[in-house]
Structure formats: C-alpha cells, structure tokens
Scaffold this motif. Structure first.
Motif, mmCIF file in Angstrom:
data_model
loop_
_atom_site.group_PDB
_atom_site.id
_atom_site.type_symbol
_atom_site.label_atom_id
_atom_site.label_comp_id
_atom_site.label_asym_id
_atom_site.label_seq_id
_atom_site.Cartn_x
_atom_site.Cartn_y
_atom_site.Cartn_z
ATOM 1 N N HIS A 97 0.824 -1.222 0.000
ATOM 2 C CA HIS A 97 0.000 0.000 0.000
ATOM 3 C C HIS A 97 0.851 1.261 0.000
ATOM 4 C CE1 HIS A 97 -3.459 -2.472 0.436
ATOM 5 N NE2 HIS A 97 -3.093 -2.940 1.615
ATOM 6 N N PHE A 98 1.848 1.272 -0.818
ATOM 7 C CA PHE A 98 2.762 2.409 -0.797
ATOM 8 C C PHE A 98 2.094 3.688 -1.312
ATOM 9 C CE2 PHE A 98 6.276 4.958 -2.511
ATOM 10 C CZ PHE A 98 6.954 5.147 -1.328
ATOM 11 N N LYS A 99 1.157 3.497 -2.215
ATOM 12 C CA LYS A 99 0.466 4.675 -2.771
ATOM 13 C C LYS A 99 -0.208 5.464 -1.642
ATOM 14 C CE LYS A 99 -2.662 5.859 -6.543
ATOM 15 N NZ LYS A 99 -3.320 6.847 -5.711
ATOM 16 N N ASN A 144 2.261 7.626 0.179
ATOM 17 C CA ASN A 144 2.488 8.867 -0.582
ATOM 18 C C ASN A 144 1.319 9.827 -0.416
ATOM 19 O OD1 ASN A 144 4.960 8.766 -1.826
ATOM 20 N ND2 ASN A 144 4.232 7.660 -3.616
ATOM 21 N N ASP A 156 9.568 8.993 -0.323
ATOM 22 C CA ASP A 156 10.977 8.736 -0.659
ATOM 23 C C ASP A 156 11.741 8.273 0.583
ATOM 24 O OD1 ASP A 156 10.447 9.534 -3.176
ATOM 25 O OD2 ASP A 156 11.624 11.378 -3.129
ATOM 26 N N ARG A 200 17.561 -1.888 -6.145
ATOM 27 C CA ARG A 200 16.265 -1.205 -6.256
ATOM 28 C C ARG A 200 15.729 -1.620 -7.615
ATOM 29 N NH1 ARG A 200 14.744 4.982 -6.287
ATOM 30 N NH2 ARG A 200 12.477 4.773 -6.105
ATOM 31 N N LYS A 225 0.696 -10.737 -2.533
ATOM 32 C CA LYS A 225 -0.186 -9.554 -2.493
ATOM 33 C C LYS A 225 -1.647 -10.016 -2.495
ATOM 34 C CE LYS A 225 2.738 -5.983 -2.998
ATOM 35 N NZ LYS A 225 2.803 -4.792 -2.185
ATOM 36 N N ARG A 263 -1.080 -9.642 1.554
ATOM 37 C CA ARG A 263 0.131 -8.828 1.819
ATOM 38 C C ARG A 263 0.813 -9.204 3.144
ATOM 39 N NH1 ARG A 263 -3.444 -6.018 -1.013
ATOM 40 N NH2 ARG A 263 -2.752 -4.887 -2.828
#
Ligand SMILES: Nc1nc2c(ncn2[C@@H]2O[C@H](COP(=O)(O)OP(=O)(O)OP(=O)(O)O)[C@@H](O)[C@H]2O)c(=O)[nH]1
Length: 451
Positions: free
Chosen positions: A330-332, A335, A344, A366, A440, A444
C-alpha cells in the motif's frame, strides 16, 4: 509488428502440407526433442549451457510446444503470433549468451529429423515436395526472426557490459560533469561579454562548435545512450545557433525590447541545457558506482550482469542462490497520506533495513519505485525462506521516524524463487514476481515461495 522480409503464402498456408506436417510433429515431437537435446549434450559448447535435469524438466517440453506452434501456422494471424514467439526466444538466447551458430545447427538437425519422418510416409511426391517447402520456409522464417531479436538484444547487453567496464575502469564522471557545465557557462559568458562591450557577435563561436558542443557531439554520444534529455539538448542547441544568435547579431546596436526578451530566453535555454545535462550525468554517476542515487542500492541495470555471473558460478561450482522480490505494501497510500518526500524517505528506510539484514556477499537492488530485488548467494531453499521471513518481520517491526506526526505502518510482501538451474535468469525473476503477486493477492505482509 515486424514481419519477415518475404514469404510465399501458398507454400506456408497450403492446406495439404499443413495437415501432413502437423501430423508428423504431433506424432514425433517427443523424439525430435529427445534427439535435439542428445545432440546438444554431445556438443561441448552447448553442454556448457545445459544440464540433464533442466533439459528434462523444461527444455524438452518447451521444444515440443515450440514445434507445435511453428507448424500449426495456418494463416497470417497465427504466423504473426509464431514470429512473436521467435523474437522472445531470440531475446532468451541473448540473455543466456548461446552462440548463434549453435542455434542454426539445431535448426538444421530438426529439419533433417522432420524430413526423415516425412520420407517414411506414403505421401505422393508432390505432397512431400509441398511439405518440404513448408518445413523449410517456416523454419527459415522462424530462424530469421529469432536472429534479428538475438542480435538486437545481444547488442544491448554488450552496451550494458561496456558501461560497467567504463565504470570499472574508473572514469570520473562527476569531474567530467563539472567540466562540461563550466564549458557551457564559459561560452555563455563570452557571449555576454561580447554583448555588453558592444563587440561584433560575428566572431562568437556557435554553441555547437564550442568546446562544449564538440564534447557533446563526439564524446557524450560515446558515453551515454540517446535519451529524451539528449534529444532535447540537441534541439535547444540548434535553436540557439540557428535562431537566437542570428537574431542577436541582427540587432546588437542598441538594447531593444526584443533583444532583452531574446537574451532572457537564451539564459533560460542554457539553464535548461545545464539541467538536462545534469540529469543525464546524475543517472550515469549512479551507474558509475553501480548504485541507485536515492537508495544507494545496486542499480537494476546491472542485474543482468550480476545474475549471469551467479548462473556461471552455479554451473562451475553448483553454488545455490535465490532471488527475493520485495514490494512495499500500500505504498500509494503512504504517498497520499504523508506526501511524496516522506514516500521517498520510506523507500530509503526500507533500503537501509534490507541492507542491514543481509550478508556482505548478497546483493540488494532497487528494482522499481517501491520494489526491491535481493539476491541471496550460497543459500539453501530453507535458509532463503528464513531470511525472507526475517526481512519481512524486521520491516514490519522497525519504526520509522518521520517529521510527520502521523504514524506510518509499513509492511512488505515477498516472492521467493530458488534458482532451479534454468539458464535464463529472466525466468527466475518472473517466478519471484509471480510469487510476489500471490503474496499480495493473499493479503500482503507475507512471503510466498515460487513453484
Ligand atoms: N515517493 C515515491 N513514490 C514512488 C516512487 N516510485 C514509485 N512511487 C509510487 O509508488 C506507488 C505504488 O503504488 P502501487 O503500485 O499502486 O502499489 P501500492 O500502493 O504499493 O499497493 P500494493 O503494492 O498493491 O500493496 C505509485 O503511486 C508510485 O507513484 C518513488 O521513488 N518515490
């Protein structure tokens, strides 16, 4: 889509020839695949890439499917699909670094085998002839397409290896960047000096002919691939040389409104060139140390070089290794809730955690925005899973200190693939990727082992 230079439809799509060749493939594909790989194992050059286990588990069944696909071509659509497969195979061969001569030899062997079976049938001479023509044409077209893709891919790999060599040879790109930015500014200064002292501008060197322009034309093209940035720089230089300078030369008696406007535009264009140049350099300075600029992790671009090396070590010493594909969950949302800068920082935090948990002989790349690839060297499947779990656990339980008072809940999903001896490293990555996808899908914050 790339199509072969030419082919005769009446040969490839001849219905009777299709029927008989398909039947021969269906009946003998297993034998064809077996003879093909027996021959390859006898060839020392080929045996270097192959192991009996991988042949049995993957390559023989793969060749049978390939034969079916090639010989079931019955119309333009299926021909195009078959050609797409050949392009893929060509890219795989380039990754494995199979000498192209081996591939052509393999094709010749298959032709002989198929022809032998064809001649054993009681088909009429004219049908045999039609079938031979179809077999020859299809295999020639397939080889042609495969070779095109092989050469394109091989050239690209060679360029990456070359970049790595430049890096290894210790080219100091940071210094070169400073030098070239200075050269550009020096040209700008000379121009302004001429303008402010009312000298004639006829003697001002064009930007493309200045020290900077010459470096760009002759050396930068050697160092860097053509990028959007370099194309934009070329356009800006052409604009300055062909529009801005002539317009300044035409009106340098007095500082008219127009001239002020032109100079402002010129300053902005040069700033833009400096910015674009820095972007190109920074990307390659990242490559210089093999590191991603934001996380200081290994740059994905060198993944192929390093995986090919590990596969070579496996061939020589049977070293086991595994790949973990790790993606922040759930990185979005992170952000969206905390802003991109915090996003970042989270990426950097995960990168640092990963690095702190693996051994010196492992590699952490990465892989994409919030995706990482960890290559665990000399590791059994059991140990690899333990490390994957340790990483997942560590990230979920290491608090991240951000200026933002909102707490950040972090977790990662992990796909684990143990190297199975297949010579194509891309297959290993795809297996890890598929396992990550499963992790996922399953909710997750978990590790899934690839089949
Ligand atoms: N801050 C920041 N964000 C990035 C970077 N690279 C990619 N992203 C963002 O990361 C987000 C990834 O979102 P998704 O791929 O939808 O996945 P997700 O929200 O992590 O959800 P799941 O992977 O399904 O758990 C996108 O919004 C990207 O814009 C980066 O370098 N910095």
């Amino acid at each position: 889509m790339q199509t072969p230079t030419f082919y005769r439809a009446e040969i490839i799509f001849c219905q009777e020839a299709i029927t008989i060749t398909k039947a021969i493939i269906e009946q003998h594909k297993e034998n064809f695949a077996a003879s093909f790989y027996n021959h390859m194992l006898d060839n020392t050059e080929a045996a270097h890439f192959l192991s009996p286990e991988v042949i049995q588990a993957h390559l023989k069944p793969g060749l049978q499917v390939w034969l079916e696909k090639v010989f079931s071509v019955a119309d333009e659509d299926s021909l195009n699909k078959m050609l797409a497969i050949q392009r893929h195979v060509g890219e795989v061969h380039a990754r494995i670094e199979i000498p192209i001569g081996l591939v052509t030899q393999g094709f010749r062997l298959l032709k002989h085998k198929i022809h032998d079976e064809l001649l054993k049938t009681d088909a009429s001479t004219s049908l045999i002839l039609a079938a031979v023509l179809r077999i020859e044409t299809l295999l020639d077209i397939a080889l042609e397409e495969m070779s095109h893709a092989f050469i394109a891919s091989h050239t690209k790999n060679a360029r990456i290896d070359e970049a790595y060599k430049i890096v290894a040879a210790g080219q100091n790109l940071s210094l070169e960047k400073e030098r070239q930015v200075s050269a550009l500014l020096e040209w700008e200064n000379k121009l302004f000096r001429a303008l402010t002292t009312n000298q004639t501008l006829n003697h001002v060197t064009k930007l493309s002919e200045s020290a900077f322009g010459l470096w760009l034309h002759h050396k930068a093209s050697l160092l860097f691939d053509q990028t959007n940035e370099s194309k934009k720089i070329d356009l800006l230089i052409a604009k300055i040389d062909n529009e801005t300078l002539p317009s300044l030369i035409g009106s340098n008696e007095e500082h008219t409104q127009n001239q002020t406007q032109t100079i402002r535009q010129l300053v902005s264009d040069i700033e833009q060139i400096t910015y674009l140049l820095s972007t190109i350099f920074d990307r390659f300075i990242g490559l210089e140390v093999g590191k991603d600029a934001m996380t200081q992790l290994f740059n994905r671009r060198f993944l192929s070089t390093i995986l090919r090396h590990e596969i070579e070590l496996h061939r020589k010493r049977k070293d086991e290794f595994a790949v973990l594909m790790i993606d922040i969950d759930h990185f979005k949302q992170i952000n969206d809730l905390h802003g991109h800068d915090m996003g970042d920082k989270v990426i950097q935090h995960v990168a640092t955690t990963l690095i702190s948990q693996v051994r010196a002989g492992d590699f952490v790349f990465r892989y994409g925005g919030e995706e990482f690839l960890v290559l665990l060297t000399e590791i059994t499947p059991h140990q690899a899973l333990a490390i994957a779990e340790k990483l997942r656990h560590k990230i979920a339980h290491t608090p991240i200190s951000l200026a933002d008072p909102l707490p950040v809940h972090l977790s990662v999903s992990v796909g684990l693939a143990q190297y199975d001896g297949h010579p194509d490293y891309q297959r290993l990555i795809s297996r890890a990727d598929a396992a990550l996808y499963e992790a996922k899908e399953a909710g997750r914050n978990r590790c899934v082992v690839a089949s």
